[in-house]
Structures are given as C-alpha cells and as structure tokens.
Write a protein that holds these residues in place. Structure first.
Motif, mmCIF file in Angstrom:
data_model
loop_
_atom_site.group_PDB
_atom_site.id
_atom_site.type_symbol
_atom_site.label_atom_id
_atom_site.label_comp_id
_atom_site.label_asym_id
_atom_site.label_seq_id
_atom_site.Cartn_x
_atom_site.Cartn_y
_atom_site.Cartn_z
ATOM 1 N N VAL A 21 -2.157 10.613 -0.413
ATOM 2 C CA VAL A 21 -1.513 9.884 -1.499
ATOM 3 C C VAL A 21 -0.029 9.654 -1.170
ATOM 4 O O VAL A 21 0.503 8.553 -1.390
ATOM 5 N N GLY A 22 0.627 10.668 -0.614
ATOM 6 C CA GLY A 22 2.032 10.521 -0.225
ATOM 7 C C GLY A 22 2.214 9.464 0.858
ATOM 8 O O GLY A 22 3.155 8.660 0.802
ATOM 9 N N MET A 23 1.326 9.429 1.838
ATOM 10 C CA MET A 23 1.408 8.419 2.895
ATOM 11 C C MET A 23 1.186 7.023 2.323
ATOM 12 O O MET A 23 1.864 6.063 2.709
ATOM 13 N N PHE A 24 0.248 6.894 1.405
ATOM 14 C CA PHE A 24 -0.027 5.606 0.771
ATOM 15 C C PHE A 24 1.201 5.133 -0.005
ATOM 16 O O PHE A 24 1.611 3.969 0.083
ATOM 17 N N GLY A 25 1.825 6.028 -0.754
ATOM 18 C CA GLY A 25 3.030 5.680 -1.511
ATOM 19 C C GLY A 25 4.191 5.322 -0.601
ATOM 20 O O GLY A 25 4.942 4.381 -0.871
ATOM 21 N N PHE A 26 4.331 6.041 0.504
ATOM 22 C CA PHE A 26 5.389 5.743 1.461
ATOM 23 C C PHE A 26 5.185 4.363 2.068
ATOM 24 O O PHE A 26 6.148 3.628 2.291
#
Length: 186
Positions: A21-26
């Motif tokens: 989820v963090g990678m997607f948001g980044f």
C-alpha cells in the motif's frame, strides 16, 4: 505448525500489505514530488507552448548569454533529428533563429512532436519563442526531410548570474495518438 508461529505469519502478512500500500501511494505521489524536486534544483525547466510577441523589447548589449541546443529522439522514434547550430551567443532582447533538421528514414509516414526542456529550469521563464516547430505536430512522409526553424529571444530580465543555459528538444512519435484523435472526431 505450532500456535506460537501463527501470529508471526499474520504480522508478516500485515507488514507486507502495508509495504505494498505504501509503494502504491508513493507511486501516485511521485509526479508532484518530481515537480517539486525540479523546482528546487532548477532542472527540467518547462517552456511556454505558445508564441511570444516580440514588440518593444529593448536589447541589452552590455551582456551576452550563451544558449546551447541539444536534440534527441525518444526510443522507437526512427527520425534523424539534429540542430544546425549547437551554441548561439545572444544579447538579452536580441532576436535569434536556430534551424533544426529532421529526416524520416522509415518506410511509413510519421507525425512527430518535439518537447522542450531548459536547464537550469529558472531560465525557462526567460526564453521567449516567437516561432517554433515545437508548437505543432510535425508530419513527415516516408523518406522526407524538413528544416524546422525556432525564433527566440532571451528576456532582458534574465537574472545576471545566468550566462549560459541549455535547451533540449526530445522528439516523440505521436502518429498513433494523432490518428486516434482524428478517428474520434470523424
């Protein structure tokens, strides 16, 4: 599997999901972050894509600015794309012209679009193009060639510490997108 190992697997799954989820948001935040980075560092300056008016501009003969031109083609773009003059020394406010050469060695008609960038980015605010091939699509038939002029002046308000800047044109093959637009309009 013992009861003590099950919670550790659950924690690992939660951590991995959080990372995804963090990678997607980044990934979504990357474009605005890149723009901020470019503004701070002064790289990849974007120029206006409209013609400037050369009227009543005072030439500052007390200083000279060197403008360097670089050409490149995007991967998959088969055109030969060069500039006739790599460097031009101009006085701020002085009108100048640089010619670019394009040749389509492919066996098919191609529509190209040139996208400029200026480095340092701050100089992009002071580069005024009165005529430029980058304003429009450039169709070239198979085997055809063209000389494409760019007329410009450097605004006399250019900060004194900028004595040199680079204008890079990257040429893209936009044939498919132009055809898609034409089909949707017709």
């Amino acid at each position: 599997m013992s009861a003590s190992e099950r919670p550790q697997h659950g924690r690992l799954v939660v951590k991995l999901v959080a990372i995804v989820v963090g990678m997607f948001g980044f990934g979504f935040a990357l474009v605005p972050l890149y723009d901020v980075f470019c503004d701070i560092t002064g790289i990849n300056g974007k120029t206006e894509n409209t013609a400037a008016v050369y009227d009543g501009v005072t030439v500052d003969t007390s200083r000279t600015v060197t403008v360097e031109f670089i050409t490149r083609t995007n991967s998959g773009m088969p055109w030969e794309f060069t500039v006739e003059t790599r460097r031009v020394d101009v006085h701020p406010g002085e009108m100048a012209q640089v010619n670019f050469f394009a040749r389509n060695p492919a066996s098919r008609d191609i529509v190209g679009q040139a996208v400029p960038s200026v480095s340092p980015g701050q100089a992009a605010l002071f580069l005024n193009k009165t005529e430029c091939f980058c304003f429009n699509h450039q169709p070239l038939a198979a085997g055809a060639e063209a000389v494409m002029p760019m007329k410009f002046y450097v605004d006399p308000q250019l900060p004194e510490d900028i004595r040199f800047f680079t204008v890079q044109y990257t040429l893209y093959d936009v044939t498919a997108s132009v055809a898609d637009v034409a089909m949707n309009q017709g």
